[in-house]
Design a protein around this motif. Structure first.
Motif, short mmCIF file in Angstrom:
data_model
loop_
_atom_site.label_atom_id
_atom_site.label_comp_id
_atom_site.label_asym_id
_atom_site.label_seq_id
_atom_site.Cartn_x
_atom_site.Cartn_y
_atom_site.Cartn_z
N MET A 76 0.84 -1.20 0.00
CA MET A 76 0.00 0.00 0.00
C MET A 76 0.87 1.24 0.00
O MET A 76 1.80 1.34 0.79
CB MET A 76 -0.90 -0.01 1.24
CG MET A 76 -2.00 1.00 1.18
SD MET A 76 -2.86 1.12 2.78
CE MET A 76 -1.84 2.28 3.66
N THR A 77 0.61 2.11 -0.90
CA THR A 77 1.42 3.33 -0.91
C THR A 77 0.70 4.42 -0.14
O THR A 77 -0.52 4.46 -0.05
CB THR A 77 1.68 3.83 -2.35
OG1 THR A 77 0.43 4.10 -2.96
CG2 THR A 77 2.45 2.82 -3.17
N ASN A 78 1.50 5.25 0.41
CA ASN A 78 0.99 6.35 1.21
C ASN A 78 1.68 7.61 0.69
O ASN A 78 2.74 8.00 1.14
CB ASN A 78 1.32 6.08 2.68
CG ASN A 78 0.70 7.12 3.58
OD1 ASN A 78 0.02 8.04 3.12
ND2 ASN A 78 0.95 6.98 4.87
N MET A 79 1.08 8.18 -0.35
CA MET A 79 1.73 9.27 -1.07
C MET A 79 1.37 10.62 -0.45
O MET A 79 0.22 10.88 -0.14
CB MET A 79 1.28 9.23 -2.53
CG MET A 79 2.22 9.88 -3.49
SD MET A 79 3.83 9.04 -3.59
CE MET A 79 3.41 7.64 -4.64
N ARG A 80 2.39 11.43 -0.27
CA ARG A 80 2.17 12.78 0.26
C ARG A 80 2.93 13.79 -0.59
O ARG A 80 3.92 13.46 -1.23
CB ARG A 80 2.71 12.88 1.69
CG ARG A 80 1.82 12.20 2.68
CD ARG A 80 2.52 11.97 3.99
NE ARG A 80 1.64 11.13 4.80
CZ ARG A 80 0.94 11.57 5.84
NH1 ARG A 80 1.03 12.84 6.20
NH2 ARG A 80 0.17 10.77 6.52
#
Lengths: 389, 118, 314
Positions: A1-5
């Protein structure tokens, strides 16, 4: 799961420190680092970290407090730039010689004088021989990734050396990019608990730090440091690979971009590697066999690995973002050419560029490739790229 | 010294010394040109000598002045100078043989109750 | 309970013999006496200087307690780091119990190069005691003048010559500078009055927050005196009111010792080789200026403590 910011380089650094949650962070403001520590101070103010900050009255005291806290047995991180690093200078050496695994983010900025707040590498290059591991980041993602890895590298029992992770002032520190961040507990697990070698606070086993070390032993202690720097190479690769498994982003000593069949290679550090990649893409479209090596780890210097990586090329250019003032060229050039000595007779061309934040463009790098191809080499003395005559 | 001293592989890293107080093994007593000696007949056990000694070389047993640590005493003479009852006398190292003292520097003429001279 | 030497002598000696301070060193007496006040776990930080050098010549250490020396100007910043690490680890449950922190520096490392670091640490309010062992010059490097060097004292960088009579300036008042940080406790002490000094260290260690003691320490090499008189000479500094014993507790000044007869400064000057040139008749005005300065500082102090001004006994 990516958690892009969407984060600036400084915010990415602060976010990494938040997730690492070090015990102590001494800090002092300086442009362009300031935003990193003030972002982190907000995490402290909001109680999302356990860290105790020490808001010191100078960078000299920041590094001094870092030495005290690290010797005490705490995990310690800090950040600075340019003159701030210069003011720390004396204690930078004491941190490494005391074998304290402090992690320091250096937001690269030109050293005074004249005073200038923009990027070049004079600050971190100035203490390249101070016994610190140096890892240069290209973009906010690498700022984040490098800081997390730095903790593991520094604290490895075969290393126990402080680490500087750097990123280019303003160009990266103040530029918003997509940053894929890990979950807090992933970072916590990755960095693990710090178990100090000689904690000063263990009053049941009192130790003396910082004795007077004269002719009989000083040399042996320096040899230990030199050996630890060699041992760090293996650890950097192991940590880079393990981090790759966790994040999908593996790291080595350097990043090779289109170099397999490249006839001409440019070596650069930091954000300029990104600019060079753009130049390479454009030139590849025109059928030019060119590539880039982004040198990530400058200390320890990966000499044999780098020689191997460039040995197939016809010529190499080294782009230094600091002046060596040695009447020859910059520090990266000196290292690269020294590494090649009696290993290869590939010509190396020296460039100094971007001092005090002077822009570098893909076109200028294309020009460097054109120089290499046409044999306009700067082997005796660096060419100052982007300078007005 | 360097030949017998441990090599770099055998030393603790970082210049840390992990033997607290090991300077006790380093004997500064041979710096001395004169040594303090104690006349127990005069001594009032006020321990002024103990509190003013720079070298922790005044031996105190059960709250009483018991003599000198000659392995470390550098012979500065502060004890003799600050003694309020002149119970401590400095004697030149060259003339030590001429005075009857025990190994702690207590004059043999002193009453036997405190010393080891039994 | 009043301090007594019989009780103190039963405590373990925290500074081992075998250190290489000069025979008769006044500074090491000040360090040793300070350590007599310690109860329970303590960590010591040191600025570069005589005491640092002579107590930790690798591979030997005289310290039986945890000790850190970082550099010359940063003993206060370094101990800030140690103390903060303790608070952080304690808060996280990684360490238990209580601990005290003492930083030591000479006058060079405190009045001069370390003043900024000290000021920062005091203002931030770390829980530590800073003890300045003040021998009035850079003795470790060979007797160079500092901002604590007395007026007219000859040092190797303020030598007395044909036209210059030693140091031209009066020392700065560091204790007042520290007190101006509104720390809970600041004091001046002298090892000759061990009861007063050890009591002050005990008091300072019991107070939470930054505390400071400026202790005069003789250096027979720099002061050009006899090693045997290392205690007498600091006593006389107090009797002449050159070095008053007082404390500032939560802003309140208290005089701890008032000489029965305030001795003229000349009594202190004439027994020290560093002032030998001052005894020349042509320097009488300088001796008078010195005395006037002592009188003025003493009167100003008495005004703060509410005591009566004494005339110099002649």
């Amino acid at each position: 799961m990516t958690n892009m910011r969407a984060l600036t380089g400084n915010e990415a650094g602060a976010y990494a420190i938040k997730q690492i949650d070090p015990d102590v962070v001494p800090a002092y403001p300086i442009t362009p680092q300031t935003e990193l520590m003030q972002t982190f101070a907000q995490y402290v103010a909001d109680g999302v970290v356990q860290t105790e900050m020490i808001l010191v009255e100078s960078e000299h005291s920041a590094m001094s407090a870092a030495v005290g806290a690290s010797a005490a047995g705490a995990r310690v991180m800090s950040a600075t730039s340019a003159n701030g690093l210069a003011l720390m200078w004396e204690i930078v050496y004491i941190a490494s010689s005391s074998r304290l695994p402090i992690v320091l983010a250096v937001v690269n900025r030109a050293l005074s004088g004249p005073i200038n707040i923009h990027c070049d590498h004079a600050d971190s290059m100035g203490c390249r021989d101070a016994g610190w591991i140096q890892i240069y980041g290209e973009n906010p993602q690498e700022v984040y990734d490098n800081m997390i890895q730095a903790v593991r590298i520094a604290e490895n029992k075969n290393v126990l050396l402080p680490v500087m992770t750097t990123h280019d002032g303003f160009i990266i520190s103040h530029t918003v990019e997509r940053v894929d961040v890990l979950e807090d507990d992933q970072v916590k697990k990755f960095v693990g608990q710090y178990s100090p070698r000689y904690p000063l606070l263990d009053t049941a086993h009192p130790v003396t730090y910082g004795p007077l070390d004269l002719q009989d032993y000083y040399f042996e202690h320096k040899k230990q440091q030199a050996e630890a720097m060699k041992d760090a190479k293996k650890v950097i690769l192991e940590v880079g690979a393990e981090y790759g498994k966790l994040s999908g982003r593996s790291y080595g000593f350097f990043d090779e971009y289109q170099t397999e069949d490249a006839e001409y290679i440019v070596i650069a550090l930091g954000s300029t590697a990104g600019t060079a990649k753009a130049a390479v893409d454009e030139m590849r479209e025109r059928g030019q066999k060119v590539g880039v090596i982004k040198l990530r780890v400058f200390r320890p210097f990966p000499a044999p690995e780098l020689v191997k990586a460039i040995s197939g090329a016809k010529a190499v250019a080294v782009l230094d973002r600091s002046e060596g003032f040695n009447a020859v060229a910059g520090p990266v050039f000196s290292e690269v050419r020294s590494a090649l000595y009696r290993k290869s007779d590939i010509p190396v061309s020296a460039y100094v560029y971007g001092l005090g934040g002077r822009d570098i463009t893909p076109e200028m790098i294309s020009g460097v490739f054109a120089d290499l191809k046409s044999g306009r080499l700067h082997e005796e003395e660096a060419f100052h790229l982007g300078l007005r005559e | 010294m360097s030949d017998q001293a441990p090599g770099w592989k055998d030393l603790p890293i970082g210049g840390v010394i992990d033997h607290a107080g090991n300077s006790f093994e380093y004997e500064t007593g041979d710096w001395r040109a004169a040594r303090p000696t104690l006349d127990k007949n005069k001594c009032i056990d006020c321990l002024q000598c103990w509190v003013f000694c720079p070298d922790g070389s005044i031996l105190v047993e059960d709250e009483k002045m018991a003599g000198f640590d000659y392995q470390h005493c550098k012979g500065c003479g502060i004890c003799a100078h600050t003694c309020p009852v002149d119970a401590i006398e400095m004697i030149s190292e060259e003339k030590v043989g001429e005075v009857e003292i025990d190994e702690w520097g207590v004059k043999k003429s002193s009453p036997p109750e405190k010393g080891d001279q039994g | 309970m009043a301090l007594n030497l019989k009780e103190l002598s039963k405590k373990p000696e925290l500074l081992s013999p075998g250190h290489r301070a000069c025979a008769g060193c006044g500074s090491v007496i000040a360090i040793r006496q300070a350590l007599m006040a310690v109860e329970g776990p303590v960590v010591v930080g040191f600025a570069t200087g005589c005491m640092e050098v002579s107590t930790t010549i690798y591979p030997y250490t005289s310290w039986r307690i945890p000790y850190i020396h970082d550099a010359f100007e940063n003993a206060a910043a370094t101990i800030s780091g140690v103390e903060t690490a303790f608070r952080s680890l304690k808060k996280q449950g990684k360490i238990k119990g209580d601990m005290k922190f003492i930083a030591f520096g000479g006058d060079g490392g405190t009045y001069d190069i370390g003043l900024q670091s000290l000021s920062g640490a005091l203002e931030r309010g770390h829980d530590f005691l800073y003890i300045c062992y003040n021998n009035g010059a850079y003795m470790n490097t060979g007797i160079q003048r500092s901002s604590a060097t007395p007026f007219c004292a000859a040092t190797t960088t303020s030598p007395a010559g044909e036209v210059v009579p030693g140091k031209a300036q009066f020392p700065k008042d560091l204790t007042a500078i520290v007190a101006a940080h509104h720390v809970p406790y600041a004091a001046q002490a002298s090892p000759h009055n061990w009861r007063d000094y050890i009591g002050k260290v005990k008091k300072a260690l019991a107070i939470e927050g930054p505390t400071f003691i400026n202790v005069i320490a003789s250096c027979f090499r720099g002061w050009r005196t006899e090693p045997t008189t290392s205690i007498d000479i600091v006593k006389m500094a107090v009797e002449t009111c050159f070095w008053p014993l007082y404390e500032v507790e939560n802003g309140e000044y208290k005089l701890n010792y008032k000489p029965k007869e305030k001795l003229p400064i000349e009594e202190w000057i004439k027994v020290q080789g560093r002032f030998k040139h001052l005894l020349d008749e042509k320097y009488k005005p300088l001796r008078e200026e010195f005395q006037a300065n002592v009188d003025q500082e003493w009167a100003a102090l008495l005004e703060k403590t509410g005591d009566q001004v004494q005339k110099v006994a002649v």
